[in-house]
Design a protein around this motif. Structure first.
Motif, PDB file in Angstrom:
ATOM      1  N   LEU A 141      30.821  46.952  45.565  1.00  0.00           N
ATOM      2  CA  LEU A 141      31.130  47.295  43.600  1.00  0.00           C
ATOM      3  C   LEU A 141      32.177  48.036  43.362  1.00  0.00           C
ATOM      4  N   ILE A 142      32.909  47.743  42.965  1.00  0.00           N
ATOM      5  CA  ILE A 142      33.904  49.350  42.921  1.00  0.00           C
ATOM      6  C   ILE A 142      34.149  50.670  42.022  1.00  0.00           C
ATOM      7  N   GLN A 162      34.222  51.540  38.595  1.00  0.00           N
ATOM      8  CA  GLN A 162      34.213  50.798  36.924  1.00  0.00           C
ATOM      9  C   GLN A 162      33.555  50.246  36.495  1.00  0.00           C
ATOM     10  N   ASN A 184      32.596  45.514  36.545  1.00  0.00           N
ATOM     11  CA  ASN A 184      32.850  44.910  37.655  1.00  0.00           C
ATOM     12  C   ASN A 184      33.120  43.307  37.585  1.00  0.00           C
ATOM     13  N   ARG A 228      28.851  39.598  39.101  1.00  0.00           N
ATOM     14  CA  ARG A 228      30.017  39.420  39.387  1.00  0.00           C
ATOM     15  C   ARG A 228      29.945  37.576  39.837  1.00  0.00           C
ATOM     16  N   GLU A 248      38.410  48.378  48.612  1.00  0.00           N
ATOM     17  CA  GLU A 248      38.194  47.669  47.312  1.00  0.00           C
ATOM     18  C   GLU A 248      39.725  46.319  47.138  1.00  0.00           C
TER      19      GLU A 248
END
Length: 1016
Positions: free
Chosen positions: A94-95, A98, A103, A154, A917
């Motif tokens: 996951l970023i 964010q 995300n 996601r 990322e």
């Protein structure tokens, strides 16, 4: 729907080729839960990455919905990952900067889904995995199981065909692992799930199919599937899955949001990075601020200087600039003589020849038309001022003590410095370059309010808005020269009556040195009356007579004049290098236009125009070219003009009486008149007129030379010792000994000419230099009338009277043009002078080019000769300014280069930090261009912050810089960054960081997503 045909994958590591997959062939059903098992290094993850489009196979083929991927381009793989594949990673990926919702939304953002729909679908996906209440959390605020659920949400949000899970439970505890597997099992009812795992128990419990790998080959398949052997029709669901190729696209705002959120997680570092980037901007901004301050000062100096010394064009002019250029050329010319002697530099002949050749009459009427029609000149000038021959006659509005004229100033005449005749000559223009022309205290202001406001502060009242409104100019100390106060009638001019004559004769001159003060309201209450010159004349008995000496008439004329008031008081500001108004009263150009029209429309001017051959002042005809020859009788034999015998003194007196309109004189009256006495029965006026005619018409007899004592006694009205009354009368009638009277005239002219006006204004100066004791005694003995007589001789009024008497009864002793000048006639279309005020030196040079172009296209008679003294003196200023500008530009260029290099390095560091990322974004379908856009967005943000920070700090730094400049110098130069320049600097900072970040962002875009995902 998904089929692998003999897939091989080789890696080259140094000189060794590693075969990760060796001919793998697998067909997958549309919806099933497939687990791939095997030891570490057997090729499980490689196979998963190839299926997901993150890695490329070396050989074989991957078919998607029956379509080969051998010819896929990068954009095809990006679209495939974004719309057909969902990834779930062991480490969640996951970023971190964010939110949970952001995300999940990211994949939809790349698909170009509108914001409202994107948010709704992301919330539904999170709700499906049990996280509908965790939308605003950041990944680091969640447990491992929750983060894996976010990763699943996601992967599902874009409704992919295939869900790829790489060890989804590898980092989870048993209970959480079971929860994740249950979620995946439910999803497999509608989708194909391919999971790589080391846990055979979970695989056997939840998977519908297990494939085992060993050393890059499939060793076992629990439920094999052959897509070619199945000929059943495609279901509606399958047809639905056949989607046309869609493109992925991350807009720049999304990229900005990603980068902004990333930068906000590292505020301190971002601030330091921006500060590092702002150093170059600060350097540029400070250089620009100083450069701008210098340029503003230079522009102000140029504008102020050129407002004082414009390009001047007179009707009759001599090229002063040509003479100065000639002298400058002589100074610079090489010399070929030895240096053992002193040599003459012969310039006088060349100067005189230049003056004679360059003096010409300019056609200003035609040139004014050119100026009015040329739009470019108007953009290059602060103002163009037209001067006219019309005299500005201004009087005090209060006539209770008579008509007092304040312009042209009467002060010099009151002081005894000039006669009335000389004052009249000055009021009609005077000689060009005469110092007397600058003694008037009424000056026309330039028609440029912005320039005036830049040079002056309004300390009371306002700027004039109408032609009947004026302003008073004081100096920087709020003081007014007492000459101006006397001229305006504010101080009593009787205090200075005859001070020059007293000074010349050696008397002690005492003036009241008390410093007067006036309130603003007192000065703003000043009123004046403007009267056209033509109103000074009244028609009587068919001719116009001058009424300036008629007290009642002048009072009445002044009372009826145009009232002009002072509406403001201006003071030069500290930053003005020069000012455009000399001092005193400043009026608008429209006032002169009013006067020009009043004179043009007056009755006397119209009458003179209707009768161009007749003198309106005498009724006599103007003398033509042939009139002088025709008026003299010719000898009948020789045809030459007869020579008249000069009459005796008695015949002169006898002949003068009838000519003056007087009765015949008796012998007794004639004897008395010849003795210098008033005859019985004759009035004072008749006696004065008769004596004047005697002095003008009597034959020029040679008179004896008198001593200084005799001359002083005679001028004092006394009988000189050694002279009879008849000799004294004859001496006075004849005008004295010519040589002696010429000497007296020269003495008077020398005395007057040697009087320094600056000394006079300050009350100092040696006014007696060069005079003998007898001359001083003689001058001291003169009455005001006698002094006026001497001044009359200096100004050659005696000769004028002789000319008038010679022509009496025949022709006017003046001309039509002279009369129009006396009346102040002019037209707005034909000025007597033009002053062009360029905005700066560059504009001045362009104006000169335009004038030269005008001359090239005009006939020789219409060519214009102008005076540009400032241009000759300041020719090197432009070169200096350019040199300074080039140096500053060089400094700026160096700063830009250093700043760009530093920002490029900073951006590259950011690329290294955000490598993972990059892998995450590529796994959800971001293209290489999208990755570049993300880092370009980051450089834009850093550049904007750096620019704003740099400009802000620069503004703060200008405060101490200006304090230092003010302390060290008296130059009114202030460093300042123009607002427009500040905005441009921020844009430049953004552009520089963007350019500097192009190379690092390109590196980021080229990173292998598989390697990027493994980066920690």
């Amino acid at each position: 729907m998904l089929s692998l045909k003999e897939i091989t994958k080789n890696y080259v590591v140094g000189d060794t080729t590693v075969k990760a997959l060796k001919g793998v062939s697998i067909d997958f059903r549309e919806n099933e839960f497939v687990s791939i098992l095997g030891q570490s290094g057997c090729g499980k993850t490689t196979l998963l990455n190839i299926i997901g489009g993150l890695d490329r196979y070396t050989d074989g083929d991957l078919n998607i919905n029956g379509k080969s991927t051998k010819d896929f381009k990068d954009a095809d793989w990006d679209s495939y990952r974004n719309h057909s594949i969902g990834f779930v990673f062991q480490s969640y990926n996951l970023i971190p900067h964010q939110t949970v919702l952001a995300n999940v939304e990211l994949a939809l953002t790349l698909s170009g889904v509108p914001k409202a729909e994107r948010r709704k679908r992301a919330i539904d996906a999170l709700t499906q995995v049990g996280l509908g209440d965790q939308l605003s959390k950041k990944p680091n605020q969640m447990s491992g199981g929750q983060m894996q659920r976010v990763a699943i949400a996601r992967a599902l949000v874009n409704d992919p065909d295939i869900l790829l899970a790489d060890e989804p439970t590898g980092a989870l505890d048993t209970e959480t692992s079971v929860q994740i597997m249950e979620i995946l099992k439910n999803i497999s009812k509608d989708k194909l799930i391919i999971m790589v795992t080391h846990n055979p128990e979970l695989a056997e419990k939840y998977s519908s199919r297990i494939i085992r790998l060993l050393d890059g080959k499939v060793t076992d398949d629990s439920d094999p599937y052959n897509a070619n052997a199945v000929n059943e029709e495609k279901s509606a669901a399958e047809k639905k899955k056949e989607r046309k190729k869609l493109k992925t696209s991350m807009n720049f705002l999304t990229a900005l949001s990603l980068s902004r959120n990333n930068l906000m997680t590292k505020k301190a570092r971002t601030l330091l990075t921006s500060f590092a980037g702002s150093i170059g901007i600060i350097g540029i901004a400070l250089i620009l601020s100083i450069s701008n301050g210098v340029q503003v000062y230079i522009d102000q100096v140029q504008s102020d200087t050129l407002s004082t010394y414009p390009l001047t064009i007179e009707q009759t002019t001599a090229s002063v600039g040509e003479i100065m250029s000639m002298m400058a050329e002589d100074r610079e010319a090489s010399r070929d003589h030895d240096m053992d002697k002193v040599y003459s530099q012969n310039q006088m002949a060349r100067m005189i020849n230049t003056l004679m050749q360059e003096t010409k009459v300019n056609n200003l009427e035609k040139f004014k038309t050119f100026l009015d029609e040329n739009k470019e000149i108007k953009t290059l000038t602060s103002d163009i001022k037209y001067g006219y021959a019309t005299t500005l006659n201004v009087f005090k509005a209060d006539t209770s003590e008579g008509a007092y004229q304040v312009n042209p100033s009467q002060v010099l005449m009151d002081m005894g410095y000039l006669s009335e005749t000389q004052m009249m000559g000055m009021s009609m223009g005077g000689a060009k370059g005469s110092p007397m022309r600058g003694m008037d205290v009424w000056n026309e202001m330039i028609d440029n309010d912005d320039l005036i406001k830049s040079q002056y502060d309004i300390i009371a009242g306002r700027m004039p808005e109408k032609y009947s409104e004026t302003v008073l100019i004081v100096d920087k100390y709020n003081e007014i020269n007492d000459y101006i106060l006397y001229s305006l009638g504010i101080l009593d001019s009787s205090e200075i009556n005859g001070i020059v004559r007293k000074a010349i004769t050696g008397e002690e001159v005492k003036l009241n040195n008390e410093q007067h003060s006036y309130t603003y309201d007192e000065l703003l209450d000043l009123k004046f009356k403007v009267v056209p010159t033509t109103d000074f004349y009244r028609k009587k008995d068919g001719v116009w007579e001058d009424m300036k000496d008629d007290y009642d008439y002048m009072v009445d004329v002044v009372d009826k004049g145009l009232e002009v008031s002072v509406v403001g008081i201006l003071r030069p500001n500290d930053d003005a290098a020069a000012t455009s108004i000399n001092g005193g009263i400043a009026y608008k150009h429209e006032l002169m236009e009013y006067l020009v029209n009043e004179v043009k429309d007056s009755e006397i001017v119209k009458e003179q125009q209707e009768n161009p051959d007749i003198d309106v002042f005498s009724g006599l005809k103007f003398k033509g070219e042939n009139d002088e020859e025709n008026e003299q009788p010719k000898d009948t034999e020789t045809e030459e003009p007869q020579k008249e015998e000069e009459p005796t003194a008695e015949e002169t007196v006898t002949q003068s009486a009838p000519a003056a309109g007087m009765p015949e004189l008796s012998d007794e009256q004639l004897a008395a008149l010849m003795a210098g006495e008033k005859p019985e029965g004759m009035s004072d006026e008749e006696f004065t007129a008769m004596m004047a005619q005697m002095s003008a018409e009597a034959p020029a007899a040679e008179m004896p030379e008198l001593s200084d004592e005799q001359l002083a006694a005679l001028m004092a009205g006394q009988l000189p010792e050694g002279m009879t009354e008849e000799e004294a009368a004859a001496y006075m009638a004849q005008g004295g000994n010519k040589e002696q009277m010429q000497e007296l005239t020269d003495m008077g002219m020398n005395a007057m000419g040697g009087l320094d006006m600056g000394s006079l204004m300050s009350g100092s100066g040696d006014f007696m230099g060069g005079l003998t004791d007898a001359q001083k005694e003689f001058l001291a003995s003169l009455s005001d009338e006698q002094l006026a007589m001497m001044q009359g001789m200096i100004t050659e009024t005696t000769q004028q009277n002789l000319d008038q008497l010679a022509n009496s009864g025949k022709f006017s002793n003046t001309t039509y043009d002279a009369n129009m000048v006396v009346l102040g006639y002019a037209t707005l279309e034909n000025p007597s002078s033009i002053n062009i005020y360029p905005k700066d030196f560059a504009s001045k040079e362009r104006i000169i080019e335009l004038i030269d172009e005008y001359n090239d296209n005009a006939e020789e008679a219409d060519e214009i000769e102008y005076t540009d003294i400032v241009g000759v003196m300041m020719s090197s200023v432009t070169s200096i300014i350019n040199a300074i500008s080039y140096v500053l530009i060089a400094f700026v260029a160096i700063s830009l280069v250093v700043s760009s290099i530093m920002i490029g390095i900073i951006t590259y560091i950011s690329v290294l930090e955000r490598t993972k990322e990059i892998g995450i974004l590529r796994s959800i379908g971001a293209s290489k261009r999208d990755i570049s856009r993300v880092f370009n967005a980051e450089t834009v943000i850093v550049g904007a912050v750096a620019g704003i920070l740099g400009v802000g700090l620069s503004y703060l730094l200008t405060i101490p810089i200006n304090a230092i400049i003010a302390h060290l110098t008296t130059v009114p130069m202030r460093a300042a960054i123009p607002y427009a320049a500040a905005g441009i600097l921020v844009l430049i900072s953004i552009l520089l960081t963007l350019v500097a970040g192009l190379f690092p962002s390109r590196i980021a875009a080229k990173k292998d997503p598989v390697i990027a995902l493994r980066t920690e």
